[in-house]
Each structure stands twice: as structure tokens, then as C-alpha cells.
Design a protein around this motif. Structure first.
Motif, PDB file in Angstrom:
ATOM      1  N   TRP A 149      -3.975  -2.186  -7.127  1.00 16.88           N
ATOM      2  CA  TRP A 149      -4.696  -1.562  -5.478  1.00 16.88           C
ATOM      3  C   TRP A 149      -6.410  -1.501  -5.464  1.00 16.88           C
ATOM      4  O   TRP A 149      -6.389  -1.777  -4.095  1.00 16.88           O
ATOM      5  CB  TRP A 149      -4.227  -0.703  -4.547  1.00 16.88           C
TER       6      TRP A 149
ATOM      7  N   ASP B  79       2.772   3.338  -4.881  1.00 14.11           N
ATOM      8  CA  ASP B  79       1.773   3.478  -6.270  1.00 14.11           C
ATOM      9  C   ASP B  79       2.348   4.802  -7.308  1.00 14.11           C
ATOM     10  O   ASP B  79       1.726   5.305  -7.485  1.00 14.11           O
ATOM     11  CB  ASP B  79       0.412   3.306  -6.185  1.00 14.11           C
TER      12      ASP B  79
ATOM     13  N   ARG C  62      -7.249  -5.762  -6.359  1.00 15.49           N
ATOM     14  CA  ARG C  62      -6.308  -6.905  -6.132  1.00 15.49           C
ATOM     15  C   ARG C  62      -6.452  -8.198  -6.269  1.00 15.49           C
ATOM     16  O   ARG C  62      -5.186  -8.661  -7.055  1.00 15.49           O
ATOM     17  CB  ARG C  62      -5.376  -6.049  -4.305  1.00 15.49           C
TER      18      ARG C  62
ATOM     19  N   GLU D   6       0.751  -1.356  -0.065  1.00 17.76           N
ATOM     20  CA  GLU D   6       0.327  -0.200   0.114  1.00 17.76           C
ATOM     21  C   GLU D   6       0.798   1.438   0.228  1.00 17.76           C
ATOM     22  O   GLU D   6       2.668   1.208   0.680  1.00 17.76           O
ATOM     23  CB  GLU D   6      -0.508   0.328   1.625  1.00 17.76           C
TER      24      GLU D   6
END
Ligand code: ASC
Length: 153
Positions: A99, A88, A102, A85
Motif C-alpha cells: 500500500w 494488511d 501501490r 485498504e
């Protein structure tokens, strides 16, 4: 319990703890995760391309094919824990869609891992005639993910 038994139990517990450490905790900063996965993909690409050269007839068929394929197979297990997490952003070609989707991303990653494992199996078997097909299938599995989840850079 004997001392040696205690040491054994402690070692197993330590390994279990390490193995269950959340991926994010393995990277101090999101940039570290980006660098890690880019390194793994870069090596995968280098060794995959060497097999490609053989398939295209630009390099001779030989034992290096099995070595390269085994490396690609091994390396294919490295990048995905690094899609943590918050990674990006910055110098990455990874789309935020990873994400958001996923489950699909992981499914495509797994399909690629299976395809390169099959490529490795074929390469190790020495079946030169089957190499092109297995290489093509692996390439398609790479591309399936790139099409949806890699930004053009
Ligand atoms: C490579 C490489 C990729 C894949 C992909 C297959 O050699 O660097 O990213 O193959 O192009 O479609």
C-alpha cells in the motif's frame, strides 16, 4: 422508446454500476478480502505447480498443460482487487509495503498477468519446446512480487 429498448438500457446501466463498484465495497470485512485473494493465489499455485511437474519431467506432457495454464491465466485477474485498504493486518502474508508502493505493486501484478497469458498461449499452441521458458518467465514474475511484498510465514 420501446419497452425492450428500456430493458436493454437498464441492463447495461446495471452492469456498468456493478463493474465500477469500488473493490472495498465487494468485501464486508478486510478478512473477507484476505480470504478471497488467498483462495485465488492458492488455486493459481496448485495449477501452476502441475505445469511445473510437467516441465520437470515428473508428469507427462499432455492437454492438461493447456487447461492448467488457462486456469492460471484466468485466476491471475482475481486477487488484486482484493488488496483493499486496511487488509494488511491479521492472517495475511501481504506486507504493508504494497500500500506504500501501490504503483510498483500493480506494475508487478500486471507483468505477472502478461507472463501467465504468454504461458497460456504457449501451452495452447502445443509447442512443448517453448513450455519450459514460458513457465520460467512466469515463475520469475511471481517471485518478483513475492520478494518485495510477501512476508515469510
Ligand atoms: C508456485 C507457487 C508460487 C510460484 C513461485 C514462482 O508454484 O506456489 O508462489 O510458483 O514459487 O517463483
Amino acid at each position: 422508446m420501446k419497452l425492450s429498448t428500456w430493458i436493454g438500457v437498464a441492463a447495461v446501466a446495471a452492469v456498468a454500476m456493478l463493474a465500477s463498484t469500488p473493490a472495498a465495497a465487494q468485501f464486508a470485512k478486510p478478512e473477507d478480502a484476505v480470504k478471497y485473494r488467498q483462495s485465488a493465489f492458492s488455486l493459481m499455485g496448485a495449477h501452476f505447480s502441475r505445469i511445473g511437474a510437467v516441465v520437470k519431467g515428473e508428469a507427462p506432457y499432455g492437454p492438461s498443460v493447456a487447461t492448467d495454464a488457462k486456469l492460471v491465466e484466468t485466476l491471475s485477474h482475481l486477487p488484486f482487487a482484493a488488496f483493499v485498504e486496511g487488509s494488511d493486518k491479521g492472517d495475511t502474508g501481504a506486507k504493508p509495503e504494497i500500500w506504500m508502493n501501490r504503483e510498483d505493486f500493480d506494475k508487478k501484478a500486471k507483468a505477472m498477468q502478461q507472463a501467465v497469458a504468454e504461458l497460456s498461449r504457449v501451452a495452447a499452441s502445443g509447442d512443448q519446446g517453448a513450455l519450459k521458458g514460458a513457465f520460467g518467465d512466469a515463475g520469475k514474475a511471481c517471485k518478483a512480487c513475492h520478494d518485495d511484498y510477501r512476508r515469510r510465514r
